[in-house]
Design a protein around this motif. Structure first.
Motif, short mmCIF file in Angstrom:
data_model
loop_
_atom_site.label_atom_id
_atom_site.label_comp_id
_atom_site.label_asym_id
_atom_site.label_seq_id
_atom_site.Cartn_x
_atom_site.Cartn_y
_atom_site.Cartn_z
N HIS A 66 32.13 -31.94 -53.52
CA HIS A 66 33.56 -32.22 -53.36
C HIS A 66 34.07 -31.68 -52.02
CE1 HIS A 66 37.81 -30.88 -53.91
NE2 HIS A 66 37.93 -32.11 -54.37
N HIS A 114 40.88 -29.06 -56.48
CA HIS A 114 41.42 -30.43 -56.53
C HIS A 114 42.93 -30.47 -56.30
CE1 HIS A 114 37.69 -32.40 -57.84
NE2 HIS A 114 37.46 -31.28 -58.50
N CYS A 172 46.43 -31.19 -55.16
CA CYS A 172 46.81 -32.49 -54.58
C CYS A 172 46.77 -32.47 -53.05
CB CYS A 172 48.21 -32.85 -55.04
SG CYS A 172 48.79 -34.39 -54.29
C1 HEM Z 1 55.00 -36.14 -56.42
C2 HEM Z 1 53.87 -36.74 -56.13
C3 HEM Z 1 52.50 -36.27 -56.55
C4 HEM Z 1 52.11 -35.54 -57.64
C5 HEM Z 1 52.99 -34.95 -58.77
C6 HEM Z 1 50.67 -35.39 -57.57
C7 HEM Z 1 49.90 -34.69 -58.48
C8 HEM Z 1 48.55 -34.44 -58.33
C9 HEM Z 1 47.76 -33.57 -59.20
C10 HEM Z 1 48.31 -32.82 -60.41
C11 HEM Z 1 46.50 -33.57 -58.73
C12 HEM Z 1 45.32 -32.77 -59.27
C13 HEM Z 1 44.73 -33.39 -60.50
C14 HEM Z 1 43.68 -32.50 -61.14
O1 HEM Z 1 43.18 -31.55 -60.54
O2 HEM Z 1 43.34 -32.77 -62.30
C15 HEM Z 1 46.45 -34.47 -57.57
C16 HEM Z 1 45.30 -34.76 -56.85
C17 HEM Z 1 45.28 -35.70 -55.84
N1 HEM Z 1 46.36 -36.31 -55.23
FE1 HEM Z 1 48.29 -36.09 -55.75
N2 HEM Z 1 50.22 -36.06 -56.44
C18 HEM Z 1 51.30 -36.59 -55.79
C19 HEM Z 1 51.29 -37.30 -54.60
C20 HEM Z 1 50.15 -37.64 -53.88
C21 HEM Z 1 50.13 -38.34 -52.61
C22 HEM Z 1 51.37 -38.78 -51.83
C23 HEM Z 1 48.81 -38.53 -52.29
C24 HEM Z 1 48.17 -39.19 -51.07
C25 HEM Z 1 48.74 -39.75 -50.09
C26 HEM Z 1 48.01 -37.93 -53.34
C27 HEM Z 1 46.64 -37.93 -53.38
C28 HEM Z 1 45.89 -37.16 -54.25
C29 HEM Z 1 44.44 -37.10 -54.21
C30 HEM Z 1 43.53 -37.87 -53.25
C31 HEM Z 1 44.04 -36.17 -55.20
C32 HEM Z 1 42.64 -35.75 -55.56
C33 HEM Z 1 42.30 -34.45 -54.86
C34 HEM Z 1 40.92 -33.91 -55.22
O3 HEM Z 1 40.36 -34.29 -56.26
O4 HEM Z 1 40.44 -33.08 -54.45
N3 HEM Z 1 48.87 -37.39 -54.28
N4 HEM Z 1 47.72 -34.97 -57.34
#
Ligand code: HEM
Length: 419
Positions: A106, A361, A363
């Motif tokens: 990762h 992970h 976000c």
């Molecule tokens: C208010 C908006 C957002 C919320 C509440 C949110 C929430 C989250 C959460 C809770 C996770 C972690 C999930 C886990 O570990 O089980 C996550 C991962 C991720 N988010 Fe967001 N997100 C938001 C916006 C965004 C945006 C704008 C992007 C990209 C442009 C994005 C891309 C990603 C990606 C690629 C991951 C995976 C990261 C990894 O596995 O290393 N998210 N998000």
């Protein structure tokens, strides 16, 4: 909904019968409020056991410290081994998605994406995000003065932003919305139609990435390609790069649009807070953090698993090979962490909610999401001082059976009120 839960005692030993486990995910309470069931779960014991749609038995943690630990310390791969890769919805990106990997695999992908999302780069996107918000608001001014805010604003803004970052032409935006709609439709679309659209989407992104490999240009895909070239060690394969771009498109709009919709509803239902924000714009960043806590969209992070017997901070013991959910939204309402958690308070000082997850992970898009929310909410409420619901809040429809608690539609009027 059934109300009996299989509760474990602090030693992780089940205290009731496993034959009739309640279903995960738990639906939200009235008007999208936190499920009253979370509080019942928390009061009954640190870890409950529920049944995923796949039939897999899940250990569900609801307290802040346990949820934080589950996300920071437990493994995604072990969840897959425990039969809980994704408990709701499917994995359209199997094998190439950073969300299914553990370090160090990762870390390799995350390094590439982290470079493209470095704070300096994200800060440089601000003028584009402002322009996108102005364009969306301008389109609302010229069209009908009432309609579904999810459609005209809450989805439109993040889709425009992510398309601008990827260098997707304006004319293609409706097509992107069709594809991403298919990905998030889950059970809302016939499976064959949904899969065909997802494959079309993947083919399109594969072509887009291939074209940029030859000529990276200045957009986000070009940044990812350059970061891939600069990264030490194993290079990312092209399917991995396609998977990253798809993860960004999907991750980058559904969650943000859900928070825009839920946050708008919360502000309309708290006119005194809205009046304060209208009088003092400096209150918006704090209000956005409280919206993220209060309207956290995720009914549970993605499942984790235990490779060995594990003791959570609460003392609850999880057996080896267990599939575990850290219920993020429930943690944000833990009264031991947040005083009077059911109260929406834009002056709350503790902003350490878990809405963006925790640990490896966490976000990747959080800085971009915060920027879109800090620009989007004031743009909407300043342009349309008479924004109002056109149906009673009790009649709003909420998604059920999904990981993300979303408003299906948000019927509002934004033209001036007849006085
Ligand atoms: C208010 C908006 C957002 C919320 C509440 C949110 C929430 C989250 C959460 C809770 C996770 C972690 C999930 C886990 O570990 O089980 C996550 C991962 C991720 N988010 Fe967001 N997100 C938001 C916006 C965004 C945006 C704008 C992007 C990209 C442009 C994005 C891309 C990603 C990606 C690629 C991951 C995976 C990261 C990894 O596995 O290393 N998210 N998000």
């Amino acid at each position: 909904m059934r109300t009996s839960f299989l509760i474990c005692d602090a030693g992780g030993v089940p205290t009731s019968d496993a034959t009739d486990l309640p279903d995960f995910p738990l639906d939200s309470g009235p008007h999208g409020s936190p499920s009253p069931t979370w509080a019942a779960l928390r009061a009954a014991g640190p870890v409950a056991r529920l049944r995923a749609p796949s039939g897999t038995e899940l250990h569900v943690a609801t307290g802040y410290d346990d949820v934080e630990f589950v996300h920071r310390a437990l493994s995604r791969r072990a969840a897959i081994e425990a039969g809980a890769e994704f408990v709701v919805g499917d994995n359209f990106n199997a094998g190439t998605s950073l969300t299914t990997m553990d370090p160090p695999e990762h870390t390799r992908l995350r390094g590439v994406i982290g470079a493209a999302f470095a704070p300096r780069r994200v800060a440089a996107w601000e003028p584009m995000v402002r322009r996108s918000a102005e364009d969306v608001v301008a389109a609302m001014r010229t069209g009908a003065q009432a309609g579904d805010l999810v459609d005209v604003f809450c989805l439109e803004l993040p889709v425009r932003v992510i398309c601008a970052l990827l260098g997707v032409a304006r004319e293609e935006i409706p097509q992107f919305r069709r594809w991403t709609g298919a990905v998030i439709a889950s059970t809302g679309m016939p499976p064959a139609e949904r899969l065909a659209l997802i494959e079309e989407f993947r083919a399109h992104i594969t072509a887009l990435v291939a074209a940029r490999v030859a000529d990276p240009g200045s957009g986000l895909v070009g940044d990812l390609i350059r970061a891939r070239a600069d990264s030490a060690g194993d290079r990312l394969s092209e399917p991995e790069l396609v998977g990253l771009v798809m993860a960004l498109i999907i991750g980058g709009h559904e969650t943000t649009s859900t928070v825009l919709a839920r946050g708008t509803l919360t502000l309309l239902r708290h006119p005194e807070a809205l009046a304060e924000l209208r009088a003092d714009r400096t209150l918006w960043p704090g209000a956005v953090e409280e919206i993220l806590r209060y309207d956290s969209t995720s009914t549970g992070g993605m499942p984790r698993g235990t490779a060995e017997e594990t003791v959570l901070p609460s003392g609850a013991r999880l057996p080896a090979g267990a599939a575990v959910i850290g219920q993020l939204a429930a943690a944000n309402f833990d009264p031991e962490r947040f005083a009077d958690p059911e109260r929406f308070d834009i002056h709350r000082a503790d902003h350490r909610h878990l809405s963006f997850g925790q640990g490896p992970h966490f976000c990747v898009g959080a800085p971009l999401a915060r920027m879109e929310l800090r620009i989007g909410f004031p743009a909407l409420f300043e342009a349309f001082p008479d924004l109002r619901l056109t149906i009673p809040a009790e009649e709003l429809e909420w998604s059920t059976g999904t990981r993300v608690r979303a408003l299906r539609r948000l019927p509002v009027a934004w033209g001036p009120r007849r006085r």
